[in-house]
Design a protein around this motif. Structure first.
Motif, short mmCIF file in Angstrom:
data_model
loop_
_atom_site.label_atom_id
_atom_site.label_comp_id
_atom_site.label_asym_id
_atom_site.label_seq_id
_atom_site.Cartn_x
_atom_site.Cartn_y
_atom_site.Cartn_z
N ASP A 66 -57.26 17.28 54.56
CA ASP A 66 -57.02 16.54 53.32
C ASP A 66 -58.08 15.46 53.11
OD1 ASP A 66 -54.73 17.63 52.02
OD2 ASP A 66 -53.48 16.84 53.63
N GLY A 67 -58.35 15.20 51.85
CA GLY A 67 -59.27 14.14 51.47
C GLY A 67 -59.31 14.02 49.97
N GLY A 68 -59.70 12.87 49.47
CA GLY A 68 -59.79 12.67 48.03
C GLY A 68 -60.61 11.45 47.72
N CYS A 69 -60.80 11.18 46.43
CA CYS A 69 -61.48 9.95 46.03
C CYS A 69 -61.13 9.62 44.58
CB CYS A 69 -62.99 10.04 46.22
SG CYS A 69 -63.88 10.95 44.93
N ILE A 70 -61.43 8.37 44.23
CA ILE A 70 -61.22 7.86 42.88
C ILE A 70 -62.56 7.40 42.35
CG2 ILE A 70 -60.09 6.09 41.49
CD1 ILE A 70 -58.61 6.70 44.82
N SER A 71 -62.86 7.72 41.10
CA SER A 71 -64.11 7.29 40.47
C SER A 71 -63.80 6.42 39.26
CB SER A 71 -64.93 8.51 40.04
OG SER A 71 -64.20 9.31 39.11
N THR A 72 -64.65 5.44 39.01
CA THR A 72 -64.44 4.58 37.85
C THR A 72 -65.73 3.85 37.49
OG1 THR A 72 -63.11 2.76 36.92
CG2 THR A 72 -63.64 2.64 39.27
N GLN A 73 -65.83 3.46 36.22
CA GLN A 73 -66.94 2.64 35.75
C GLN A 73 -66.64 1.15 35.92
OE1 GLN A 73 -69.67 4.10 34.52
NE2 GLN A 73 -69.05 6.12 33.80
N ASP A 74 -65.40 0.83 36.23
CA ASP A 74 -64.90 -0.56 36.24
C ASP A 74 -64.86 -1.10 37.66
OD1 ASP A 74 -63.17 -2.84 36.24
OD2 ASP A 74 -62.31 -2.20 34.34
N GLY A 75 -65.68 -2.10 37.93
CA GLY A 75 -65.75 -2.67 39.26
C GLY A 75 -64.46 -3.34 39.70
N GLN A 76 -63.76 -3.99 38.78
CA GLN A 76 -62.50 -4.64 39.13
C GLN A 76 -61.43 -3.61 39.49
OE1 GLN A 76 -61.78 -7.23 35.68
NE2 GLN A 76 -62.39 -8.99 36.93
N ALA A 99 -62.04 -0.65 40.70
CA ALA A 99 -62.44 -0.08 41.99
C ALA A 99 -62.00 -0.98 43.14
CB ALA A 99 -63.95 0.12 42.03
N GLN A 100 -62.18 -2.30 42.97
CA GLN A 100 -61.79 -3.22 44.02
C GLN A 100 -60.28 -3.22 44.23
OE1 GLN A 100 -63.61 -4.72 46.19
NE2 GLN A 100 -61.88 -5.73 47.18
N ARG A 101 -59.54 -3.15 43.14
CA ARG A 101 -58.08 -3.14 43.28
C ARG A 101 -57.61 -1.86 43.97
NH1 ARG A 101 -52.97 -3.38 39.12
NH2 ARG A 101 -51.49 -4.01 40.74
N ILE A 102 -58.22 -0.74 43.61
CA ILE A 102 -57.87 0.53 44.25
C ILE A 102 -58.19 0.47 45.75
CG2 ILE A 102 -58.53 2.96 44.42
CD1 ILE A 102 -58.97 2.83 41.32
N ARG A 103 -59.34 -0.09 46.07
CA ARG A 103 -59.73 -0.20 47.48
C ARG A 103 -58.71 -1.03 48.27
NH1 ARG A 103 -64.36 1.39 49.56
NH2 ARG A 103 -65.40 1.53 47.53
N GLU A 104 -58.23 -2.11 47.65
CA GLU A 104 -57.24 -2.97 48.31
C GLU A 104 -55.89 -2.28 48.43
OE1 GLU A 104 -57.20 -6.64 46.15
OE2 GLU A 104 -59.33 -7.03 46.51
N LEU A 105 -55.47 -1.59 47.37
CA LEU A 105 -54.19 -0.87 47.41
C LEU A 105 -54.19 0.17 48.51
CD1 LEU A 105 -53.47 -0.33 43.60
CD2 LEU A 105 -52.04 -1.63 45.19
N ALA A 106 -55.35 0.79 48.75
CA ALA A 106 -55.43 1.86 49.74
C ALA A 106 -55.39 1.35 51.18
CB ALA A 106 -56.71 2.67 49.52
N ILE A 107 -55.53 0.04 51.36
CA ILE A 107 -55.40 -0.53 52.71
C ILE A 107 -54.38 -1.67 52.69
CG2 ILE A 107 -57.61 0.18 53.69
CD1 ILE A 107 -58.77 -2.52 52.85
N HIS A 108 -53.15 -1.30 52.30
CA HIS A 108 -52.00 -2.20 52.40
C HIS A 108 -52.11 -3.44 51.52
CE1 HIS A 108 -50.72 0.29 55.76
NE2 HIS A 108 -51.92 0.12 56.31
N GLY A 109 -52.77 -3.30 50.36
CA GLY A 109 -52.89 -4.44 49.45
C GLY A 109 -53.65 -5.59 50.08
N MET A 110 -54.73 -5.29 50.80
CA MET A 110 -55.40 -6.27 51.65
C MET A 110 -56.84 -6.51 51.19
SD MET A 110 -55.43 -6.27 55.82
CE MET A 110 -56.31 -4.69 55.96
N PRO A 111 -57.11 -7.62 50.47
CA PRO A 111 -58.48 -7.92 50.06
C PRO A 111 -59.36 -8.36 51.23
CG PRO A 111 -57.01 -9.66 49.36
CD PRO A 111 -56.14 -8.57 49.90
N ARG A 112 -58.76 -8.99 52.23
CA ARG A 112 -59.47 -9.30 53.47
C ARG A 112 -58.46 -9.23 54.61
NH1 ARG A 112 -58.57 -14.76 54.76
NH2 ARG A 112 -57.96 -16.08 52.99
N ARG A 113 -58.97 -9.16 55.82
CA ARG A 113 -58.15 -8.87 56.98
C ARG A 113 -56.96 -9.82 57.10
NH1 ARG A 113 -58.93 -5.44 61.11
NH2 ARG A 113 -58.09 -5.90 63.18
N TYR A 114 -55.78 -9.22 57.14
CA TYR A 114 -54.51 -9.91 57.33
C TYR A 114 -54.08 -10.78 56.15
CZ TYR A 114 -55.05 -8.21 62.07
OH TYR A 114 -55.22 -7.40 63.16
N LEU A 115 -54.73 -10.62 55.00
CA LEU A 115 -54.26 -11.25 53.77
C LEU A 115 -53.79 -10.12 52.85
CD1 LEU A 115 -53.89 -13.67 51.83
CD2 LEU A 115 -56.22 -13.21 51.01
#
Length: 397
Positions: free
Chosen positions: A193-203, A205-221
């Motif tokens: 299994d594998g997948g990805c999300i593409s977007t023109q919107d940097g914000q 993309a950042q939110r998706i990246r955080e959602l994919a790791i437990h809503g974590m913008p930085r370690r343990y936050l």
């Protein structure tokens, strides 16, 4: 001769040394989550489809869920989509608490009928989720204009259309977010299994990246509730080996499709996939799907199509629909096919509470009893495809 509907064996044999080196490199690195392989793939795939941001994730299903969550679509919202797709398309909508609203498909290309969308838009509608089915891209110019007119978000389901384009632009680069699957049978397949999300919107993309790791913008936050959906480094390494070959594989699929279109044209009771928009689109041909029409046993044409022995057999079209008869007959001759999809999503038991009944989407329901996917993959030989064509012609003509 035995012809599979899809085969990875030849692809693996051609790429074996490169794949072995890539996998060993990851194993020896000790970095199995994130790291250089994932970063390289995200950057390379973003460049290949013409977007600034790609975020790897665990699967195409997760890509859809993450996309919907990133756009704040949830309880009380409605998302318009097609019932003629893999279940995950609608399942993702339900997973975030929203409601899938199904509209008919165009019988010529099996894609969502854009003329039907505005009929179901209301105050609860928040997005359109078009499916680029079987590798065929939706008319994204028309769909984006419709979405803009009605203030709706667009999430592209590109799971089956890696390598496809509309008006020169890759699928996944048109909507607010594109969602890709790298399931092994896709045009660009991982080793799991594998997948990805593409977007023109940097914000986004950042939110998706955080959602994919437990809503974590930085370690343990943790700023919101997310979950774990990351693309493994091993899968990224496999994709890095395969990505440079994707365009050539799509060209080979197109050649296979064109041979089918030429050889099977005008067969009685068989409708080939439409190529009406070839000047506007690059079809990626993840599947080559024909529609096998039922012919009544009382119709005089039946006697022209099938021998007396075939008509009397338990596998004859008198005892099952003609598509199923053809599938079974092909299998008996060593040609293996697949049915995508025998039951439309709106008639699945899991969606009984939505109130759709048999006849709600008659075109979709009819096609579910007619469609048949013929063998197609880049490495199928001319001799193998000719055998498939010969068997089909002998059975039907």
């Amino acid at each position: 001769m035995q012809i599979p509907p899809f085969s990875l064996s030849k692809q693996i044999s051609l790429l074996g040394d490169d794949l072995n080196s890539a996998l060993l490199r990851v194993l020896q690195s000790g970095q199995y989550i994130g790291g250089e392989e994932v970063n390289t793939f995200e950057e390379s795939f973003a460049a290949s489809i013409g977007v600034p941001h790609v975020v790897g994730c665990n699967s195409g299903t997760d890509a859809l869920v993450l996309a919907l969550r990133a756009l704040d679509i949830g309880a009380g919202d409605e998302v318009i989509t097609s019932s003629f797709s893999f279940f995950a398309t609608a399942e993702a909508i339900s997973a975030v608490g929203a409601k899938p609203i199904f509209v008919e498909i165009d019988p010529r290309d099996y894609l969502i009928d854009l003329s039907q969308i505005e009929k179901v838009i209301n105050s609860a509608t928040k997005a359109i989720l078009p499916v680029h089915l079987f590798g065929c891209p939706v008319d994204m110019e028309q769909l984006m204009a419709l979405a803009m007119k009605n203030g709706l978000k667009v999430i592209e389901d590109c799971a089956q259309a890696c390598g496809a384009k509309w008006q020169g632009r890759s699928v996944g680069s048109w909507g607010d977010i594109g969602c890709f699957s790298f399931f092994p049978t896709k045009n660009l397949g991982a080793a799991g299994d594998g997948g990805c999300i593409s977007t023109q919107d940097g914000q986004l993309a950042q939110r998706i990246r955080e959602l994919a790791i437990h809503g974590m913008p930085r370690r343990y936050l943790h700023t919101e509730l997310g979950y774990n959906s990351r693309l493994d480094a091993i899968q990224a390494a496999v994709l890095n080996v395969k990505l440079p070959h994707l365009a050539n594989w799509v060209k080979k699929r197109d050649l296979v499709a064109k041979r089918y279109l030429d050889a099977l044209d005008n067969l009685p009771g068989v409708e080939l996939p439409s190529t009406k928009s070839t000047i506007h689109m690059l079809h990626a041909w993840n599947q080559f799907v024909v529609s096998v029409k039922d012919i009544s046993s009382k119709d005089s044409l039946s006697s022209k199509l099938f021998s007396h022995q075939e008509m009397r057999s338990s596998n004859s079209p008198e005892n099952q629909n003609r598509r199923d008869w053809l599938k079974n007959s092909l299998r008996n001759h060593g040609v293996n096919t697949i049915i995508y999809y025998p039951i439309p999503i709106h008639l699945q038991p899991a969606y009984s509470e939505l109130g759709y009944t048999s006849g709600s989407l008659p075109i979709t329901e009819r096609l579910c009893s007619e469609v048949l996917s013929l063998p197609i993959f880049p490495e199928i030989t001319f001799e193998e495809q000719n055998y498939v064509i010969k068997v089909i012609k002998n059975l039907l003509a």
